[in-house]
Design a protein around this motif. Structure first.
Motif, mmCIF file in Angstrom:
data_model
loop_
_atom_site.group_PDB
_atom_site.id
_atom_site.type_symbol
_atom_site.label_atom_id
_atom_site.label_comp_id
_atom_site.label_asym_id
_atom_site.label_seq_id
_atom_site.Cartn_x
_atom_site.Cartn_y
_atom_site.Cartn_z
ATOM 1 N N ILE A 1 0.865 -1.170 0.000
ATOM 2 C CA ILE A 1 0.000 0.000 0.000
ATOM 3 C C ILE A 1 0.908 1.227 0.000
ATOM 4 O O ILE A 1 1.707 1.406 0.925
ATOM 5 C CB ILE A 1 -0.909 0.025 1.247
ATOM 6 C CG1 ILE A 1 -1.793 -1.213 1.302
ATOM 7 C CG2 ILE A 1 -1.743 1.302 1.275
ATOM 8 C CD1 ILE A 1 -2.524 -1.379 2.631
ATOM 9 N N LEU A 2 0.803 2.055 -1.027
ATOM 10 C CA LEU A 2 1.629 3.250 -1.126
ATOM 11 C C LEU A 2 0.823 4.473 -0.720
ATOM 12 O O LEU A 2 -0.280 4.693 -1.209
ATOM 13 C CB LEU A 2 2.146 3.429 -2.558
ATOM 14 C CG LEU A 2 2.932 2.265 -3.167
ATOM 15 C CD1 LEU A 2 3.468 2.650 -4.543
ATOM 16 C CD2 LEU A 2 4.081 1.849 -2.243
ATOM 17 N N THR A 3 1.392 5.268 0.186
ATOM 18 C CA THR A 3 0.714 6.476 0.642
ATOM 19 C C THR A 3 1.707 7.623 0.722
ATOM 20 O O THR A 3 2.855 7.497 0.266
ATOM 21 C CB THR A 3 0.002 6.235 1.991
ATOM 22 O OG1 THR A 3 -0.818 7.348 2.304
ATOM 23 C CG2 THR A 3 0.999 5.984 3.113
ATOM 24 N N CYS A 4 1.278 8.755 1.309
ATOM 25 C CA CYS A 4 2.105 9.961 1.304
ATOM 26 C C CYS A 4 2.417 10.409 2.727
ATOM 27 O O CYS A 4 1.769 9.994 3.686
ATOM 28 C CB CYS A 4 1.394 11.081 0.538
ATOM 29 S SG CYS A 4 -0.213 11.552 1.251
ATOM 30 N N GLY B 1 -0.785 -9.142 6.425
ATOM 31 C CA GLY B 1 0.609 -9.277 6.011
ATOM 32 C C GLY B 1 0.989 -8.326 4.889
ATOM 33 O O GLY B 1 2.103 -8.393 4.355
ATOM 34 N N ALA B 2 0.079 -7.426 4.532
ATOM 35 C CA ALA B 2 0.423 -6.393 3.551
ATOM 36 C C ALA B 2 1.390 -5.405 4.186
ATOM 37 O O ALA B 2 1.554 -5.363 5.413
ATOM 38 C CB ALA B 2 -0.838 -5.680 3.076
ATOM 39 N N ARG B 3 2.047 -4.586 3.349
ATOM 40 C CA ARG B 3 3.017 -3.606 3.833
ATOM 41 C C ARG B 3 2.564 -2.203 3.467
ATOM 42 O O ARG B 3 2.026 -1.987 2.390
ATOM 43 C CB ARG B 3 4.401 -3.861 3.243
ATOM 44 C CG ARG B 3 5.062 -5.164 3.706
ATOM 45 C CD ARG B 3 6.463 -5.258 3.153
ATOM 46 N NE ARG B 3 6.449 -5.339 1.685
ATOM 47 C CZ ARG B 3 7.446 -4.940 0.898
ATOM 48 N NH1 ARG B 3 8.526 -4.387 1.432
ATOM 49 N NH2 ARG B 3 7.366 -5.078 -0.402
ATOM 50 N N VAL B 4 2.832 -1.267 4.364
ATOM 51 C CA VAL B 4 2.528 0.142 4.129
ATOM 52 C C VAL B 4 3.835 0.863 3.832
ATOM 53 O O VAL B 4 4.794 0.766 4.605
ATOM 54 C CB VAL B 4 1.845 0.790 5.347
ATOM 55 C CG1 VAL B 4 1.492 2.241 5.053
ATOM 56 C CG2 VAL B 4 0.621 -0.008 5.761
ATOM 57 N N GLU B 5 3.886 1.579 2.711
ATOM 58 C CA GLU B 5 5.088 2.317 2.336
ATOM 59 C C GLU B 5 4.736 3.781 2.120
ATOM 60 O O GLU B 5 3.729 4.106 1.487
ATOM 61 C CB GLU B 5 5.707 1.745 1.055
ATOM 62 C CG GLU B 5 6.197 0.318 1.207
ATOM 63 C CD GLU B 5 6.865 -0.191 -0.066
ATOM 64 O OE1 GLU B 5 7.308 0.649 -0.885
ATOM 65 O OE2 GLU B 5 6.916 -1.414 -0.246
ATOM 66 N N VAL B 6 5.601 4.654 2.631
ATOM 67 C CA VAL B 6 5.380 6.088 2.510
ATOM 68 C C VAL B 6 6.262 6.638 1.393
ATOM 69 O O VAL B 6 7.491 6.553 1.459
ATOM 70 C CB VAL B 6 5.693 6.812 3.837
ATOM 71 C CG1 VAL B 6 5.417 8.309 3.701
ATOM 72 C CG2 VAL B 6 4.880 6.218 4.971
ATOM 73 N N LEU C 1 7.246 7.861 -6.504
ATOM 74 C CA LEU C 1 6.080 6.990 -6.656
ATOM 75 C C LEU C 1 6.240 6.079 -7.862
ATOM 76 O O LEU C 1 6.000 4.859 -7.775
ATOM 77 C CB LEU C 1 4.813 7.839 -6.811
ATOM 78 C CG LEU C 1 3.525 7.065 -7.122
ATOM 79 C CD1 LEU C 1 3.170 6.105 -5.992
ATOM 80 C CD2 LEU C 1 2.374 8.038 -7.389
ATOM 81 N N ARG C 2 6.658 6.640 -8.979
ATOM 82 C CA ARG C 2 6.809 5.847 -10.206
ATOM 83 C C ARG C 2 7.860 4.740 -10.011
ATOM 84 O O ARG C 2 7.687 3.613 -10.496
ATOM 85 C CB ARG C 2 7.196 6.760 -11.364
ATOM 86 C CG ARG C 2 7.101 6.097 -12.730
ATOM 87 C CD ARG C 2 7.351 7.089 -13.851
ATOM 88 N NE ARG C 2 6.241 8.015 -14.039
ATOM 89 C CZ ARG C 2 6.285 9.308 -13.756
ATOM 90 N NH1 ARG C 2 7.391 9.835 -13.238
ATOM 91 N NH2 ARG C 2 5.243 10.085 -13.978
ATOM 92 N N LEU D 1 -2.515 -0.874 -3.971
ATOM 93 C CA LEU D 1 -3.293 0.341 -3.751
ATOM 94 C C LEU D 1 -2.353 1.535 -3.645
ATOM 95 O O LEU D 1 -1.293 1.454 -3.015
ATOM 96 C CB LEU D 1 -4.114 0.232 -2.462
ATOM 97 C CG LEU D 1 -4.915 1.471 -2.065
ATOM 98 C CD1 LEU D 1 -6.047 1.733 -3.059
ATOM 99 C CD2 LEU D 1 -5.464 1.339 -0.648
ATOM 100 N N ILE D 2 -2.764 2.634 -4.285
ATOM 101 C CA ILE D 2 -2.164 3.943 -4.046
ATOM 102 C C ILE D 2 -3.250 4.789 -3.399
ATOM 103 O O ILE D 2 -4.322 4.972 -3.970
ATOM 104 C CB ILE D 2 -1.673 4.602 -5.353
ATOM 105 C CG1 ILE D 2 -0.601 3.732 -6.013
ATOM 106 C CG2 ILE D 2 -1.138 6.010 -5.078
ATOM 107 C CD1 ILE D 2 -0.217 4.209 -7.406
#
Length: 395
Positions: free
Chosen positions: A105-108, A127-132, A146-147, A156-157
């Motif tokens: 999961i990519l967020t800001c 077990g998903a990962r959150v990335e900033v 992001l790209r 997900l973004i």
């Protein structure tokens, strides 16, 4: 209402403007009289004729609420769901998304606290990962970073368009194009941008968008809405269903609604929903473009004037900025400044450091005073705030 000083008429149609300098529009804006009158009229109808009968008689107007929201977003009314808050609307689509171990999961950095908590909860469960995603030199989401992060495991973004803690406008259109090219769902939190910025879901390329009624749209509290593109709905199973979002077709079978109403539940505050519709229609009649221009211009003036006050520092980031202005006063906590401004009938808010864990601590910032302007504010009101902040600094 499209006269040279259209905002003066809007101000006259807002009773609260005669009572207070309201600079907490990112919290809850002052409603125009038509919104309050709409809510009260339906509450009186419920009191006189009963809730079910009043709702049945209001059915045509209720149906138009989704149409009004759809027009605001350049969407189809079948793609609009109503909710009792922006958070509930956002959660309805997020918790319907499937995640597996290793999914990303990519967020800001500017992401809203409630959203991050949901990411962390789902990551813990699945077990998903959150990335900033990192910021660029202007402090907004870095589209190049992001790209670079896109691969087959990104599921997900999800970003906040305008953060609660500053005037930044994230580059949502560029994010949407990257998501669309990658075939990744894009969830946009428009909590602070709906009603002050032009939101075109086709241009934004978002698969889902959530927003409240109470902020810049000037609607009632306890209202919100969700836009969900058909291509995303086809892939989702709502976490909660009832007899409104699905049909009980046989003793052991049910059929989920095909429209965005699959994310709604049956019971709602009908008076508040009608008030939301009145607020959206009011904003649309003024013109979102005119609203955006005035709000951004007033906020930029406020930033410039606050920066001239010794000991005051403005902390808004971004190449583009909106109507939210955040600042600190040397030697004074945000809570003290907020309290003393309230005593002077100047409404502001406090953006708390703990609600922006990816952002404010990284910039070594404490809680911030937040002044959020709207088109009905005047330059004289902004000067009152600036003068009051100078007094607070000196005492």
């Amino acid at each position: 209402m499209k006269s040279i000083q259209w905002w003066k008429r809007a101000r006259m149609e807002t009773p609260g403007c005669a009572e207070v300098v309201h600079l907490d529009n990112a919290g809850a804006a002052l409603p125009p009289a038509v919104v309050t009158d709409t809510v009260m009229a339906h509450l009186r109808a419920e009191a006189l004729h009963g809730g079910y009968r009043a709702a049945a008689e209001a059915a045509p107007r209720l149906a138009m609420v989704r149409a009004s929201i759809a027009a605001l977003l350049n969407a189809d009314s079948r793609d609009i769901a109503l909710a009792d808050s922006a958070t509930r609307a956002w959660q309805a689509v997020f918790y319907a998304l499937p995640f597996e171990p290793g999914d990303r999961i990519l967020t800001c950095r500017a992401e809203y606290a409630s959203n991050v908590i949901a990411y962390l909860q789902v990551a813990e469960r699945t077990g998903a990962r959150v990335e900033v995603v990192g910021d660029d030199a202007d402090g907004q989401l870095d589209v190049k970073d992001l790209r670079r992060r896109i691969d087959e495991r990104v599921r997900l973004i999800a970003i906040t368009h305008v953060p609660t803690q500053g005037g930044l406008i994230n580059p949502a259109e560029e994010v949407g194009k990257i998501a669309e090219d990658a075939g990744v769902p894009f969830l946009l939190d428009a909590c602070q941008s709906a009603g002050q910025l032009d939101l075109d879901v086709e241009r934004l390329c978002c698969d889902a968008l959530s927003a409240p009624g109470r902020k810049y749209l000037r609607g009632p509290r306890g209202t919100g809405f969700l836009y969900v593109r058909p291509r995303l709905r086809e892939r989702l199973k709502p976490a909660v269903l009832d007899l409104h979002s699905a049909t009980w077709t046989a003793p052991n079978q049910y059929q989920v609604q095909e429209t965005a109403q699959m994310f709604e539940t049956w019971e709602s505050n009908v008076a508040a929903v009608l008030g939301l519709g009145a607020a959206v229609d009011y904003a649309s009649a003024l013109g979102i473009g005119a609203i955006q221009d005035r709000v951004c211009a007033l906020a930029e003036r406020l930033r410039e004037d606050l920066e001239q006050v010794p000991g005051v520092k403005v902390h808004d980031l971004g190449k583009r900025k909106c109507g939210i202005v955040t600042f600190t006063v040397a030697g004074r906590s945000a809570a003290e400044v907020h309290r003393r401004l309230t005593d002077m009938d100047i409404n502001t808010s406090v953006s708390q450091r703990e609600y922006a864990q990816f952002d404010l601590p990284a910039r070594s910032l404490p809680d911030l005073v937040r002044a959020s302007v709207h088109y009905y504010n005047t330059e004289e009101e902004l000067q009152r705030l600036v003068d009051a902040v100078g007094e607070i600094r000196d005492k």
